[in-house]
Design a protein around this motif. Structure first.
Motif, PDB file in Angstrom:
ATOM      1  N   UNK A 235       5.798  -6.372  -5.799  1.00 17.78           N
ATOM      2  CA  UNK A 235       5.828  -5.044  -5.188  1.00 17.78           C
ATOM      3  C   UNK A 235       6.996  -4.914  -4.214  1.00 17.78           C
ATOM      4  N   UNK A 236       7.512  -3.706  -4.094  1.00 12.55           N
ATOM      5  CA  UNK A 236       8.518  -3.430  -3.065  1.00 12.55           C
ATOM      6  C   UNK A 236       7.830  -3.458  -1.697  1.00 12.55           C
ATOM      7  N   UNK A 237       8.582  -3.779  -0.639  1.00  8.83           N
ATOM      8  CA  UNK A 237       7.957  -3.769   0.698  1.00  8.83           C
ATOM      9  C   UNK A 237       7.467  -2.351   1.037  1.00  8.83           C
ATOM     10  N   UNK A 238       6.391  -2.225   1.818  1.00  7.66           N
ATOM     11  CA  UNK A 238       5.942  -0.891   2.229  1.00  7.66           C
ATOM     12  C   UNK A 238       7.056  -0.173   2.994  1.00  7.66           C
TER      13      UNK A 238
ATOM     14  N   UNK B   1       1.466   0.387   6.497  1.00  4.48           N
ATOM     15  CA  UNK B   1       1.893   1.600   5.798  1.00  4.48           C
ATOM     16  C   UNK B   1       1.725   2.869   6.622  1.00  4.48           C
ATOM     17  N   UNK B   2       1.026   2.768   7.737  1.00  3.18           N
ATOM     18  CA  UNK B   2       0.877   3.932   8.610  1.00  3.18           C
ATOM     19  C   UNK B   2       0.585   3.444  10.024  1.00  3.18           C
TER      20      UNK B   2
ATOM     21  N   UNK C  40       5.541   0.403  11.390  1.00  2.00           N
ATOM     22  CA  UNK C  40       4.086   0.427  11.544  1.00  2.00           C
ATOM     23  C   UNK C  40       3.542  -0.814  12.242  1.00  2.00           C
ATOM     24  N   UNK C  41       4.003  -1.974  11.823  1.00  2.00           N
ATOM     25  CA  UNK C  41       3.386  -3.195  12.356  1.00  2.00           C
ATOM     26  C   UNK C  41       3.576  -3.317  13.872  1.00  2.00           C
TER      27      UNK C  41
END
Lengths: 230, 230
Positions: free
Chosen positions: B211-214, B63-64, B220-221
């Motif tokens: 959940x929706x994907x980040x 996410x970051x 980020x990855x």
């Protein structure tokens, strides 16, 4: 006098910090609760087996409605404001230098007007909860609710910067990602009030902020003058 | 071994906690920094007169982007990941149970896979920094990056819930306004993993999150596998 735990809680929509403080005996108080977080806060108090004695407010907020009224109805805790807050319906109104007691732990009211005319910071065992008077690397605005840059400058310098440098500051909001700081740090690095900033420099900084009014001002102030009770 | 101060920092856009830890001697480390907060973090390190020794990550975030690469270039601090993170460019890769040393203070790596296959929690003097493995009244999702509900359940129960009840948990994110908690509390009140929740119940809860994907996954990855270095 038991060990005091300080537990910050956060309301993301208004970037507001609420603080739950509790002793090993379970006696507890809550500073600056948010009405929308009423259930979260009450649940945590219950899970931790705490007995809530005080609901303390730093001032009449313009950006959110306090949860104090609802929490008081549910728990019987006393609502505490500074004497100059204008909140006549509070259970306790504390003058500058007066304190309330939580099983031997003193909660001392320090009158710190300037953001509003009735702001009070609360000094508790080497920590000070400053609301919007002094924030981390910032401060509250001074352009409504009888705010005054001159008065805030005096409050910060005479009341807060006179505390020991190690005193930890817990502010009412978190706008830059700094949950806490110390008096010594803010004296040196607060860009509005620290270093050797003069009153004239501070007034110029505050005059030039040109902020939009808080979105919830019209609802929050009248509701908070009634402790958030419906 | 001097007194350890834990200073949380917060990135509001991603609700990410970064933790600056420092000893009285000025030796310091940073856990889970955020690239966009690089200047804030570097400024605080400088203002406090700290010497940054380690940049520790709990996992490869989705996410970051970590600030570790930039901070390492500026300060010479060593980048530390768990051995199973897949981050070959880290300066130190720590296996389960191994530790690094900050002037006599041990930072112990606890392998806690499940949110990602390479997640590591870091145990430091009665505190555990859990990243997205165990969050306050929640946990990280398990539906990408080799995540596994079954593996996360084992990690939490065998590694984290086996720590003393008083161990304070500092999570990687703050979604419900709870900055910290304790092992004892999460064992009782975590709605996904606490109480007597079985593995089957946990898997059902996680399967139903949908959940929706980040938003920043694709950027980020790969960036974090290179320590956020450009």
């Amino acid at each position: 006098m038991g060990k005091l735990t300080i537990r910050p809680l956060f309301d993301a929509p208004t970037s507001t910090f609420t603080y739950l403080l509790y002793l090993e005996t379970g006696q507890a108080l809550l500073i600056d609760s948010v009405k929308e977080q009423f259930e979260r806060d009450l649940k945590l108090v219950s899970e931790l087996g705490l007995s809530l004695k005080y609901l303390i407010e730093t001032h009449v907020h313009a950006d959110h409605i306090t949860g104090a009224g609802l929490l008081s109805e549910k728990t019987g805790a006393k609502i505490v404001y500074g004497a100059k807050s204008g909140v006549q319906s509070a259970d306790l109104l504390i003058n500058d230098g007066e304190s309330i007691d939580l099983e031997g732990t003193s909660i001392i009211g320090l009158s710190t007007p300037g953001h509003t005319a009735g702001c009070t910071s609360w000094l508790i065992e080497g920590q000070v909860f400053t609301g919007d008077s002094l924030m981390i690397r910032g401060c509250g605005r001074t352009d409504f609710q009888q705010g005054s840059s001159e008065v805030l400058y005096q409050s910060v310098h005479q009341q807060l910067f006179s505390l020991s440098d190690q005193t930890r500051i817990y502010p009412g909001h978190n706008y830059q990602g700094h949950p806490w700081s110390t008096v010594g740090e803010e004296k040196m690095y607060n860009p509005r009030l620290g270093g050797q900033k003069s009153l004239e420099e501070f007034k110029r900084i505050m005059d030039n902020l040109k902020l939009a009014p808080p979105q919830r001002l019209a609802q929050s102030v009248p509701a908070n003058l009634k402790c958030g009770k419906d």
